[in-house]
Design a protein around this motif. Structure first.
Motif: not given
Length: 118
Positions: A8-9, A16-18, A42-43, A115-116
């Motif tokens: 994914i990255e 950004l967060r996991q 993800v950005s 993460i939200w």
């Protein structure tokens, strides 16, 4: 899961967060196997349709062969869902954002809440 997040990255954008990994019972069908669930934020510069195409490509690269059998859930090596995309609402036959069943699934909501920010 680590491989999926790395892909994914590499193919989608910066993670950004996991969330932590959550081991859960299957949802919607019987199986002797447990499932491992996580969420990432993800950005990305990809549009939602492009994002769907890339997530499906990652699933295939990781060995996923089919989405379901006769519209029934089955065990699968990987399943990447797009839960949210900014504040967009999309309702297309193969792409619905926000994910229509996410609020019914603790295995989605628990890692998502980790993460939200909102």
């Amino acid at each position: 899961m680590h491989e999926a997040i790395a892909l994914i990255e590499k193919k989608i954008g910066t993670v950004l967060r996991q969330s932590s990994f959550h081991e859960t019972e299957p949802w919607g069908f019987e199986s002797p196997n447990l499932f491992l669930n996580a969420c990432v934020c993800v950005s990305t510069s990809l549009a939602p349709r492009q994002l769907l195409e890339v997530t499906q490509t990652i699933e295939i690269e990781m060995g996923r062969v089919k989405k379901s059998v006769n519209a029934q859930y089955t065990d699968r090596i990987i399943d990447i869902d797009i839960l949210l995309y900014d504040k967009l609402n999309i309702n297309e036959p193969d792409l619905i954002i926000p994910h229509p069943l996410m609020k019914e699934r603790d295995f989605v909501m628990l890692p998502l809440k980790e993460i939200w920010e909102e």
